[in-house]
Every structure is written in structure tokens, then in C-alpha cells.
Design an enzyme around this catalytic site. Structure first.
Site, PDB file in Angstrom:
ATOM      1  N   LYS A  61      63.848  39.371  -6.077  1.00 37.92           N
ATOM      2  CA  LYS A  61      64.975  38.461  -5.835  1.00 37.92           C
ATOM      3  C   LYS A  61      64.880  37.182  -6.662  1.00 37.92           C
ATOM      4  O   LYS A  61      65.900  36.650  -7.088  1.00 37.92           O
ATOM      5  CB  LYS A  61      65.078  38.120  -4.362  1.00 37.92           C
ATOM      6  CG  LYS A  61      64.012  37.175  -3.830  1.00 37.92           C
ATOM      7  CD  LYS A  61      64.248  36.869  -2.372  1.00 37.92           C
ATOM      8  CE  LYS A  61      63.155  35.979  -1.812  1.00 37.92           C
ATOM      9  NZ  LYS A  61      63.312  34.580  -2.078  1.00 37.92           N
ATOM     10  N   THR A  62      63.657  36.691  -6.900  1.00 36.55           N
ATOM     11  CA  THR A  62      63.521  35.455  -7.684  1.00 36.55           C
ATOM     12  C   THR A  62      64.039  35.673  -9.099  1.00 36.55           C
ATOM     13  O   THR A  62      64.719  34.811  -9.670  1.00 36.55           O
ATOM     14  CB  THR A  62      62.052  35.001  -7.719  1.00 36.55           C
ATOM     15  OG1 THR A  62      61.590  34.817  -6.384  1.00 36.55           O
ATOM     16  CG2 THR A  62      61.914  33.697  -8.487  1.00 36.55           C
ATOM     17  N   ASP A 249      69.106  30.915  -1.567  1.00 31.64           N
ATOM     18  CA  ASP A 249      67.960  31.794  -1.353  1.00 31.64           C
ATOM     19  C   ASP A 249      67.622  31.838   0.138  1.00 31.64           C
ATOM     20  O   ASP A 249      67.880  30.885   0.866  1.00 31.64           O
ATOM     21  CB  ASP A 249      66.766  31.275  -2.160  1.00 31.64           C
ATOM     22  CG  ASP A 249      65.618  32.266  -2.215  1.00 31.64           C
ATOM     23  OD1 ASP A 249      65.829  33.443  -1.859  1.00 31.64           O
ATOM     24  OD2 ASP A 249      64.514  31.871  -2.620  1.00 31.64           O
ATOM     25  N   GLU A 250      67.040  32.944   0.592  1.00 30.04           N
ATOM     26  CA  GLU A 250      66.592  33.103   1.985  1.00 30.04           C
ATOM     27  C   GLU A 250      67.721  32.783   2.972  1.00 30.04           C
ATOM     28  O   GLU A 250      67.530  32.062   3.959  1.00 30.04           O
ATOM     29  CB  GLU A 250      65.377  32.194   2.266  1.00 30.04           C
ATOM     30  CG  GLU A 250      64.203  32.397   1.336  1.00 30.04           C
ATOM     31  CD  GLU A 250      63.424  33.682   1.609  1.00 30.04           C
ATOM     32  OE1 GLU A 250      63.876  34.492   2.445  1.00 30.04           O
ATOM     33  OE2 GLU A 250      62.368  33.885   0.980  1.00 30.04           O
ATOM     34  N   GLN A 280      64.033  40.345   7.407  1.00 31.54           N
ATOM     35  CA  GLN A 280      62.945  39.373   7.379  1.00 31.54           C
ATOM     36  C   GLN A 280      63.353  38.050   8.032  1.00 31.54           C
ATOM     37  O   GLN A 280      62.776  37.002   7.735  1.00 31.54           O
ATOM     38  CB  GLN A 280      62.488  39.119   5.940  1.00 31.54           C
ATOM     39  CG  GLN A 280      61.873  40.337   5.269  1.00 31.54           C
ATOM     40  CD  GLN A 280      61.238  39.997   3.936  1.00 31.54           C
ATOM     41  OE1 GLN A 280      60.223  39.323   3.851  1.00 31.54           O
ATOM     42  NE2 GLN A 280      61.857  40.488   2.866  1.00 31.54           N
ATOM     43  N   ARG A 630      53.739  42.758   3.155  1.00 29.84           N
ATOM     44  CA  ARG A 630      52.923  41.820   2.365  1.00 29.84           C
ATOM     45  C   ARG A 630      51.901  42.578   1.524  1.00 29.84           C
ATOM     46  O   ARG A 630      51.317  42.018   0.598  1.00 29.84           O
ATOM     47  CB  ARG A 630      52.157  40.863   3.282  1.00 29.84           C
ATOM     48  CG  ARG A 630      52.955  39.912   4.157  1.00 29.84           C
ATOM     49  CD  ARG A 630      54.043  39.205   3.428  1.00 29.84           C
ATOM     50  NE  ARG A 630      55.289  39.964   3.527  1.00 29.84           N
ATOM     51  CZ  ARG A 630      56.310  39.835   2.683  1.00 29.84           C
ATOM     52  NH1 ARG A 630      56.225  39.005   1.661  1.00 29.84           N
ATOM     53  NH2 ARG A 630      57.411  40.556   2.839  1.00 29.84           N
TER      54      ARG A 630
END
Length: 749
Positions: A61-62, A249-250, A280, A630
Site C-alpha cells: 500500500k505504501t 492512509d489507514e 485490520q 506480521r
């Protein structure tokens, strides 16, 4: 509690998006477009209109966010200052700006890119008068917020023991997260039991006190900006016109105030791209509303939804297990992670689950695996122990210390929250702003200057009577006979020192000035003369603070950074295992992840199980999903049959999440005498002919043990048999409490 989206009526009706101005074509081989998979390419190039990018864990995503910004700038759809990009951490903002600058050059420096708080701070500085502040208002950190609230409570004769200020502050901040000012709180609905039903009134008085101090807290940065936007259409339209493109973002972590702020700014052009993962969303306890991302298509009709499902981090077994687990949630938009890279399934480890006797055995098993991986060449820093609750860390820490394995616990006191740093920051703040009464109170007698309670009270009384800041009152008193000679002389020296330091602001480099202030004030010397064991470390921390100032253009910019970020980028000096909570691990990745304590009422947590409607359980499942994803190479899940929780031994049931892991992706095992399966198997275990164990062992004939017999167990010690059911005994142990164990693990006395 009212519907968090009830404030929608305050939003102006959406304006139709303006006609596109004819962008410049971008070559398909542009650096930011090469190497993108089809999903990522669609997310980067779909620039017109609202877009929701559902970005699963490890799906890049970044890169999508930075490439999208580069695409907007390169196509000349907007100038850099017409682009607003919002992140949740200052670190993420810096990384994004650096990446965009590497792609498009210096123009990236003109982007409006930062956290919600930092961006609202920039806007609010220009419109502070509209909410009763001056443009040089200060931003209080959490500690100062509580101090102000304590003052309000004392003035209203509210007992701080019966109503802890921290609890009332949490209530106020929840209201701010939901964009509810004191005026918008309906009295009957919000007459909470906090502060004897006076929470709403104290909220109003707290806000008035902040205005009197020319200050605001973190929640106010958004709340005041919303107030300005909703109260002045011309101001709102000025910012709507400026920001032609919005990137967030997020998005799944936004609260109601952030959600409303974004919707207001997006009304004009509607070129808003929100990137997030509903699977998430794990921060409801701090105000996040998963409903914000779930209702995006309703908020922006015709929005394009792009799903990033190619994961470049984890193995197929990890992804399969995570997807199988999260599929049990009903409140989700839906996506399925798949490997973005090819894997040889014959060489890829399955997720391993292991049943152990208790927390001590769990810690021993995990540390043994860590040591084995280290002997095999793995770095300790590539391994993480991710716990659901803080109490779980103790046994791991003790075991790691005993075995000499270096480790670090992430989530302890942060650098800028340490006592000596807060004091030093107060010195800097009073030099920048003489009206900062909280900073004055903190350091006027630190180190001790002979200013007792009587002198300080006299300063407060004069400041209130003539309506001036505490520092101005101190200056007046230092030239009068109101104080006794000794405190008057000390106060005069303090006032003179602050004036001298302030005169050096323009001529002396700010790092050198900070060092001068800390030396001349006697603060560093105070800690050098302190005999406590932590004093040398405090002196070193003060040196680190001065060094940190070098990275900023001025003292004010540094103080704003600290107030907004409050981060400590801890650099490990040695290779160390990481221990942290699952909440803190979001956004990180490790080769190997250990997930201990997968037991009912530990994970999922008891509080979540008590919530009605299943929302708490679904968030716990999302937290488990975060933990699994993770890991890049391997996951080891452990659960104990017994656990000491808050100094009480409890027999544990395995977490229901263990049953929800697809069998084809899991390898289950158990220590001798324990079941290896999940919750359903454990519930049936007492009626089964035998427990599933690993490794298997041969059954041996054994004489039946009678009720009332005294027995010994090598883990729980001596006890008395209460009842028997075949080869299963219920025993009241002298020290460990009542347990259910197999008869083959006890010896008659």
C-alpha cells in the site's frame, strides 16, 4: 451513545465535481508505474472521483500511495500544494514524502502531507480567532491536559479520589473523537455517572480554561477545525478549492471527527482516495470506527473499489490460515489474500500450534525455539513475541534473562514522556512563550529555589486578580515587597534568567541555547548531584534531547513536533528479540512470530466476549489476523492448560480462534498429557476415551486412584483427589488450586 454519524446533517450538500482540466499523459514506463501488478496499477491510475483501495496486509500500500501522488503531480492534474495526504504517524509521513521526492523531485516538499493533527494545526493557526484562540496558541500534551482538568475540578470542588481526572479526561476525549462539543451534548443522554453527573459541565469549563491559557489539546485540533469549517462556509470553500486531491492512509483507523473533516474537504472535487483494510481495524478502544470504511460507497456513490490481494510478505500457509480465520467475521467488505510470489509448498512451514502446561512452560518452549533459530543463523531481531495483554510479558522476560538472550520490550515509557525530558521541555516552552502557565508551574521551583507554597500561591492570586500570565505576575512580585526577601530574590533571578535566554533566541543557535538554559538553570547539575541509580541515565537523556534539537529549524518547530508526535525511535544497540503487544505490532513484519496465550478470556479477551452484538469478538479476530500477517516465514502459536492471571491459577480453554484455522495450513502438537486441538476438542475431551497428545506415548496399566487419596504431581505438587472419571481426576492441590489432570501424571502418597 448516539449514532456516531448523526452529525451528517451538519455537512453541506455535496457540490458536483468540477470538469477535469485536461491532464498531461504520463508514459507507461514512468518509474513509479514499472513493476506494479494489475491491482496496484489500477489503484495508482484511477485518479478521477472517489476511490477505495482495500489493501490487505503486505500488499504494497505504501508504494501505491507514493506512486499515486507521483502520478497526480506528473500528469499535472494538481500542483503539490493542492494535494492533501494524511497518515497516522509522523514516521509514515516522512517516509512517504521522501519516496515521492525520489520520484518527482523537490516539488514533493510542497505537498500537504502529515498526520491529522499536524495538518489541522497548520489550518487552525490561520483561523484561531474563530474559536477564541490567538494564532500562537500552544498544544498541550497528555500530562498537561490532566493538570488543567485537575485545576478545573479543584475549583468546582470535585473529589479527585472519587473521580480520577484521568477517567474524566478519557470521557472528554471520547466526546472529542466523536466531534461532540459541550454544546452538542444532549444533557439527558450524556449525564454519565462520571463526576456525579457533572461531566458535561466540567467539559465546558475545561474548554473555557484552555481558551484562557491560549491552549488546546490534541482533540481540539480536529474539533476546532471542524467548528471553523461548519461555522464559516467561505473558509470551508477556500480549503475545499485548494485541495483538489485527497489521499488517506489507514482509513479503517479514523474516528468520527477525522471522518467528518475528510468528508467536508472532499465535497468540492470528490477526488478522494482512501487506503485501508477493514480486516485490520483494531483500535475501537481509542475511537476508531470500522464503519467509516464499510460505508465508503454509501458516502461517495459511484466510488471505485480496488482490492489489493497479492501479498508479498508471507507464505501461502500463513495467508491461508489468516484468510480462513478472518472469514468468520461478518462485518467486512471481503477479500482473500494470495501469495504475490511463488513458493514451493514442500519447503514452506505450516503454522504450528502447541499446547503447554502453563505460562512458565510456554515461555520455556518459546525461548528454546528462539535459541534454536538463532543457532541456525537467524537474527534475534527477526523474531517477535506478540502478546494480547501486558501481563503475559513477565514470564518471557524472566526466561530470556535467565538464558541470556537479549530482548527489548517495545511500549514502555517513551523518550519525551520521561520526567527529566518533560522538565527540560517546560524550560524551552517558557522561553518561547511567557504565557505558558503550565510550563511556569512545572519549573519555577525545579530545581529548588526556595519558593514555597505561600510564594507560589501569591503568584497565582495576583495572576487571577489582574488577569495576566503567571510569568508576568512573577515579574511584578519580584519588584515588590509582597514576598519575603529570600523568595523575592529567587523569583527575581528566575525572571531575569528567562528574560536573558529569551533575548538569545535570535542570535544563538537553538541547540546551543537549550544547552545553555539547562546548564544555567542548574537543572543538569541537580541530576549530576543526585545519588539515585537512574540519575546518570537522566543526564544522558538530557544530552540526547539537545542533540535532537539539531534536526529542527527552530525551538518552536521542535516543540510542535514533540507535542504532535511524542515518539521515541529507539535504536537497538544489539541484536534483540522483540516483545510487544499485538496492537503495537500493526504495520511491522518479522521472519518469525510467536503468538502466546491463545486461550479463551485471554485471546479473545474477556472484555470482548462480554460485549453485546459480537463487535468485540470480531475486533479480537481482526487482532489475531494482524498477528498472523506480521510473519514472513513462520508462526508459532502456543496455549496453556493452566495460567496464573493476576496471581490466581486458572484452568484454561483453548481459544476458539484455533478451531477457525484451516487444518490444511496448520500442524498441531501438545506437551505430554495435553490436547493438541482447539476449543471444540477441549470441550469434548472429558468424554473422549483419551486425549490427543504429541508425541504419542504407550498406555500403561495403572491402579485406580480413589476419591480422597493424597497424590503428588510434578508441576502442581501435593493434592487431594476430589473425583474421578475414568483416567481423568479432579484434584484440589494445596497451592495450585483445583485442577483436572490425567491419573498417569500423579503418584499416590
Amino acid at each position: 451513545m448516539s449514532d456516531p454519524f448523526a452529525l451528517d446533517d451538519d455537512l453541506p450538500p455535496p457540490s458536483p465535481p468540477p470538469r477535469a482540466a485536461g491532464p498531461v499523459p504520463v508514459p507507461p514506463d514512468a518509474p513509479w508505474l514499472t513493476g506494479l501488478n494489475p491491482e496496484q496499477l489500477e489503484a495508482v491510475t484511477a485518479l478521477d472521483g472517489p476511490v477505495l483501495v482495500l489493501s490487505g496486509a503486505g500488499t504494497g500500500k505504501t508504494r501505491v500511495l507514493t506512486s499515486r501522488l507521483a502520478q497526480i503531480l506528473a500528469s499535472k492534474r494538481a500542483q503539490p500544494w493542492q494535494c492533501l495526504a494524511v497518515t497516522f504517524t509522523n514516521r509514515a509521513a516522512r517516509e512517504m514524502k521522501e519516496r515521492v521526492a525520489a520520484l518527482v523531485g523537490p516539488m514533493a516538499q510542497d505537498l500537504w502531507l502529515g498526520t491529522f493533527h499536524s495538518l489541522c494545526l497548520k489550518i487552525l493557526r490561520r483561523h484561531a480567532e474563530a474559536v477564541g484562540l490567538k494564532s500562537d496558541f500552544i498544544v498541550l500534551d497528555a500530562d498537561d491536559q490532566v493538570r488543567v482538568l485537575k485545576q478545573v475540578m479543584e475549583a468546582e470542588h470535585i473529589d479527585a479520589k472519587a473521580t480520577p481526572p484521568q477517567s474524566l479526561m478519557a470521557t472528554i476525549q471520547r466526546w472529542k473523537d466523536r466531534a461532540q462539543t459541550p454544546e452538542k451534548l444532549a444533557a439527558p443522554e450524556h449525564a454519565t455517572e462520571v463526576a456525579g453527573g457533572r461531566a458535561r459541565e466540567l467539559y465546558r469549563l475545561y474548554q473555557e480554561r484552555l481558551r484562557a491559557l491560549n491552549a488546546c489539546d490534541f482533540g481540539d485540533l480536529l474539533l476546532h477545525t471542524l467548528t471553523v469549517f461548519l461555522g464559516d462556509r467561505a473558509v470551508l470553500e477556500r480549503w475545499q478549492n485548494q485541495f483538489r486531491y485527497l489521499l488517506v492512509d489507514e482509513y479503517q483507523d479514523t474516528n468520527v471527527a477525522q471522518y467528518l473533516w475528510l468528508r467536508l474537504l472532499a465535497q468540492k472535487h470528490q477526488n478522494i482516495c482512501c487506503v485501508g483494510d477493514d480486516d485490520q481495524s483494531i483500535y475501537s478502544w481509542r475511537g476508531a470506527e470500522v464503519g467509516n470504511i464499510l460505508r465508503f460507497e454509501k458516502d461517495f456513490p459511484g466510488a471505485r473499489v480496488v482490492r489489493l490481494e497479492s501479498n508479498y510478505r508471507s507464505t501461502p500457509h500463513i495467508l491461508g490460515a489468516a484468510s480462513g480465520l478472518i472469514a468468520h467475521n461478518a462485518g467486512r467488505l471481503g477479500k482473500t489474500l494470495r501469495p504475490g510470489l511463488s513458493h514451493d509448498l514442500d519447503t514452506v512451514e505450516k503454522i504450528r500450534t502447541r499446547a503447554v502446561w502453563d505460562g512458565e512452560a510456554e515461555a520455556r518452549a518459546v525461548v528454546e525455539e528462539i535459541e534454536a533459530f538463532q543457532r541456525g543463523g537467524a537474527a534475534l531481531s527477526s523474531m517477535a513475541i506478540l502478546v494480547r495483554a501486558g501481563f503475559q510479558t513477565r514470564e518471557f522476560e524472566e526466561r530470556l534473562i535467565a538464558t541470556g538472550v537479549p530482548y527489548r520490550v517495545i511500549g514502555g515509557p517513551r523518550f519525551y514522556e520521561r520526567l527529566e525530558i518533560r522538565d527540560a521541555m517546560a524550560y524551552l516552552r517558557i522561553v518561547i512563550s511567557a504565557s505558558d502557565g503550565l510550563a511556569f508551574e512545572r519549573i519555577v521551583n525545579t530545581p529548588k529555589r526556595g519558593l514555597g507554597e505561600a510564594a507560589l500561591q501569591t503568584i497565582h492570586i495576583l495572576a487571577r486578580d489582574i488577569n495576566v500570565p503567571l510569568f508576568d505576575a512573577a515579574r511584578l512580585l519580584s519588584n515588590s515587597d509582597e514576598l519575603k526577601p529570600k523568595p523575592r530574590k529567587a523569583l527575581a533571578q528566575f525572571v531575569e534568567d528567562v528574560g536573558r535566554w529569551r533575548s538569545l533566541l535570535e542570535s544563538m543557535p537553538h541547540a546551543e541555547l537549550a544547552e545553555t538554559i539547562l546548564d544555567e538553570s542548574g537543572y543538569v547539575e541537580m541530576w549530576r548531584n543526585d545519588k539515585s541509580p537512574d540519575a546518570p541515565g537522566r543526564v544522558e537523556n538530557l544530552k540526547e534531547l539537545v542533540a535532537a534539537l539539531e534536526e529542527y529549524q527552530s525551538l518552536p518547530s521542535f516543540l510542535e513536533h514533540v507535542a504532535l508526535v511524542m515518539e521515541n525511535d529507539e535504536k537497538a544497540e544489539t541484536d534483540r528479540v522483540v516483545i510487544m503487544t499485538l496492537h503495537g505490532a500493526k504495520g511491522l513484519e518479522f521472519d518469525t512470530v510467536f503468538l502466546p496465550g491463545w486461550e479463551e478470556e485471554v485471546f479473545p479477551h474477556q472484555r470482548a466476549l462480554m460485549e453485546s452484538g459480537g463487535q468485540g469478538l470480531e475486533e479480537e479476530r481482526r487482532l489475531a489476523y494482524v498477528g498472523l500477517t506480521r510473519a514472513k516465514k513462520r508462526v508459532v502459536i502456543t496455549f496453556a492448560a493452566n495460567r496464573r492471571i493476576y496471581n490466581q491459577w486458572k484452568s484454561q480453554l483453548p481459544s476458539r480462534f484455533l478451531d477457525e484455522l484451516p487444518e490444511r495450513h496448520v500442524e498441531r502438537s501438545a506437551d505430554r498429557g495435553l490436547y493438541a486441538g482447539g476449543l471444540e476438542e477441549s470441550r469434548a475431551a472429558w468424554n473422549a476415551p483419551s486425549w490427543k497428545t504429541a508425541p504419542p506415548r504407550e498406555a500403561k496399566p495403572k491402579t485406580a486412584i480413589a476419591t480422597g487419596a493424597r497424590v503428588f504431581h510434578d508441576k502442581f505438587g501435593n493434592g487431594t483427589v476430589l473425583s474421578s472419571d475414568g483416567n481423568k481426576l479432579e484434584i484440589a492441590f494445596d497451592k495450585a488450586g483445583t485442577k483436572k489432570v490425567l491419573d498417569s501424571f500423579v503418584t499416590p502418597l
